[in-house]
Design a protein around this motif. Structure first.
Motif, PDB file in Angstrom:
ATOM      1  N   PRO A 184      45.752  36.101  48.038  1.00  0.00           N
ATOM      2  CA  PRO A 184      44.736  36.679  49.158  1.00  0.00           C
ATOM      3  C   PRO A 184      43.651  35.684  49.125  1.00  0.00           C
ATOM      4  O   PRO A 184      43.595  34.883  48.596  1.00  0.00           O
ATOM      5  N   ALA A 185      43.210  35.760  50.399  1.00  0.00           N
ATOM      6  CA  ALA A 185      42.009  34.874  50.777  1.00  0.00           C
ATOM      7  C   ALA A 185      40.976  34.583  49.703  1.00  0.00           C
ATOM      8  O   ALA A 185      40.611  33.562  49.526  1.00  0.00           O
ATOM      9  N   LEU A 186      40.563  35.817  49.107  1.00  0.00           N
ATOM     10  CA  LEU A 186      39.462  35.794  48.196  1.00  0.00           C
ATOM     11  C   LEU A 186      39.905  34.926  46.942  1.00  0.00           C
ATOM     12  O   LEU A 186      39.102  33.994  46.620  1.00  0.00           O
ATOM     13  N   THR A 187      40.936  35.298  46.455  1.00  0.00           N
ATOM     14  CA  THR A 187      41.529  34.597  45.375  1.00  0.00           C
ATOM     15  C   THR A 187      41.916  33.127  45.750  1.00  0.00           C
ATOM     16  O   THR A 187      41.451  32.176  44.775  1.00  0.00           O
ATOM     17  N   GLN A 188      42.232  32.728  46.707  1.00  0.00           N
ATOM     18  CA  GLN A 188      42.361  31.209  47.179  1.00  0.00           C
ATOM     19  C   GLN A 188      40.988  30.732  47.016  1.00  0.00           C
ATOM     20  O   GLN A 188      40.863  29.434  46.794  1.00  0.00           O
ATOM     21  N   TRP A 189      40.235  31.267  47.458  1.00  0.00           N
ATOM     22  CA  TRP A 189      38.980  30.585  47.744  1.00  0.00           C
ATOM     23  C   TRP A 189      38.336  30.174  46.462  1.00  0.00           C
ATOM     24  O   TRP A 189      37.901  29.305  46.061  1.00  0.00           O
ATOM     25  N   VAL A 190      38.438  31.466  45.454  1.00  0.00           N
ATOM     26  CA  VAL A 190      37.811  31.022  44.387  1.00  0.00           C
ATOM     27  C   VAL A 190      38.488  30.052  43.375  1.00  0.00           C
ATOM     28  O   VAL A 190      38.187  29.069  42.588  1.00  0.00           O
ATOM     29  N   LEU A 364      32.966  39.797  41.512  1.00  0.00           N
ATOM     30  CA  LEU A 364      33.633  39.046  42.632  1.00  0.00           C
ATOM     31  C   LEU A 364      34.914  38.350  42.252  1.00  0.00           C
ATOM     32  O   LEU A 364      35.920  38.122  42.634  1.00  0.00           O
ATOM     33  N   ILE A 365      34.389  37.420  41.133  1.00  0.00           N
ATOM     34  CA  ILE A 365      35.299  36.361  40.460  1.00  0.00           C
ATOM     35  C   ILE A 365      36.666  37.205  39.782  1.00  0.00           C
ATOM     36  O   ILE A 365      37.567  36.946  40.129  1.00  0.00           O
ATOM     37  N   ALA A 368      38.720  38.788  42.413  1.00  0.00           N
ATOM     38  CA  ALA A 368      39.554  37.754  42.917  1.00  0.00           C
ATOM     39  C   ALA A 368      40.684  37.419  42.000  1.00  0.00           C
ATOM     40  O   ALA A 368      41.856  37.160  42.531  1.00  0.00           O
ATOM     41  N   LEU A 371      43.275  40.775  41.787  1.00  0.00           N
ATOM     42  CA  LEU A 371      43.827  41.214  43.172  1.00  0.00           C
ATOM     43  C   LEU A 371      45.075  40.787  43.363  1.00  0.00           C
ATOM     44  O   LEU A 371      46.152  41.762  43.797  1.00  0.00           O
TER      45      LEU A 371
END
Length: 381
Positions: A184-190, A364-365, A368, A371
């Motif tokens: 997921p985009a959020l996971t990749q961002w973190v 949020l972390i 991420a 998810l």
């Protein structure tokens, strides 16, 4: 014959003072920070002026009162300063002259004491200066108490985030490498932030240290003070709070100086040496030039936005009726009450806001990281 200051105090306020001085685990929050080992702190000056004024009011002569004050001091540095004042007085020097010679007192204090000696109103001047330092200490303590909790929360949040980015997120990164598929985009961002943080931690640390050293080195430069104060003034809540703090100090000090019959021009010059906040320094500089060129204080004040409409209007009225000292005394009380209310409101709002902010950031972390696992469990099902 010697008189103990504690005994005089106990006769007027026997129980309240004892309660105020009882120890508390949070007393360190109320202590002043001093970077000069030889100077006097605001609390020491407040006690000196209050005790000296009280002793003079009780009928003791100046020399005996100053000797009693010296005998009561326990700290060596403080005792040496006041003993030097006493020695100078024994040699025939006035208190104001001795204070100026010592270098531990501001021009405002020395000049006010000198006016009190000349006019016979020394008791009133001492009490007014003691009140000034009392209000100043109270404001400092309120600000420290207000911003200590947010600072602790922010530092704790930073430490938690650093720990998670350095240890928790890399553990999940190893797990995600074993599975195929797009994250997921959020996971990749973190994950990207964590990887960048681990690889460039030393660089980030050096940038922070360099920035702090640079800011500290340039803190006395005029351009830095000018633009730094402009930035502070633009910050919501903080800007008006800082401005109101200096408004209180300006009004109280002007009231004290003018009530001591100090000429307005001289009072403004003394104020410039007391207030170290750039917008007010520049305003006072323009006030002085304006008065020298025949302008009134109100006319000089009109061009500065740091003074609100109420102060400008009442300054005009005070000049017209020649009651500026009374006008500024009333304004000082009003602004001080407003400042205390604003600080109390800010203190009550900051706690829940910061808790929510830290909770959302940590959540949020965690979301991420978990998810991808939820997605994989759904695909297997």
């Amino acid at each position: 014959m010697s008189i103990k200051i504690e005994q005089i105090k106990s006769s007027s306020k026997p129980k309240e003072k004892k309660k105020e001085r009882e120890g508390s685990p949070l007393d360190f929050l109320n202590k002043e920070i001093s970077f000069s080992g030889s100077g006097l702190k605001d609390k020491q000056k407040e006690e000196f002026y209050a005790n000296l004024g009280m002793l003079l009011s009780s009928g003791i002569d100046m020399r005996s009162a100053l000797k009693i004050v010296c005998e009561e001091k326990k700290k060596r540095k403080e005792k040496e300063i006041f003993e030097k004042l006493f020695d100078d007085m024994v040699k025939g020097m006035n208190l104001s002259e001795s204070m100026k010679k010592s270098g531990h007192f501001s021009d405002y204090e020395c000049y006010s004491i000198g006016i009190g000696e000349e006019t016979g109103r020394l008791n009133e001047v001492l009490n007014d200066i003691a009140t000034y330092f009392t209000n100043r200490i109270k404001q400092k303590r309120q600000l420290v108490n207000t911003f200590t909790y947010p600072l602790i929360v922010i530092v704790t949040a930073l430490l938690v985030v650093i720990f998670m980015m350095n240890f928790i997120v890399p553990m999940f990164m190893d797990i995600f490498k074993r599975f195929s598929g797009e994250l997921p985009a959020l996971t990749q961002w973190v994950l990207d932030i964590s990887q960048s943080f681990n690889q460039n931690f030393i660089i980030y640390l050096l940038v922070i240290i360099t920035s702090v050293i640079t800011f500290y080195s340039f803190r006395k430069k005029e351009w830095y003070r000018k633009y730094g104060s402009l930035i502070v003034m633009k910050i919501p809540v903080v800007g008006p709070l800082v401005n109101k703090t200096y408004m209180v100090r300006y009004c109280h000090t002007m009231a004290l100086l003018l009530s001591a019959r100090i000429p307005l021009l001289r009072a403004i010059r003394l104020m410039r040496k007391m207030i170290s906040y750039y917008p007010f320094e520049k305003a006072l500089e323009e006030f002085e030039l304006g008065i020298l060129h025949g302008k009134t204080l109100f006319q000089s004040m009109e061009q500065f936005s740091v003074f609100d409409t109420k102060m400008k209007s009442l300054t005009k009225v005070g000049e017209e009726i020649n009651q500026l000292d009374r006008i500024y005394t009333g304004l000082s009380k009003q602004y001080n009450e407003e400042l205390q209310h604003q600080i109390g409101t800010l203190n009550s709002l900051l706690e829940p806001v910061l808790i929510i902010f830290v909770g959302v950031f940590v959540a949020l972390i965690l979301v991420a990281m978990y998810l991808p696992m939820f997605q994989m469990s759904n695909s297997f099902a």
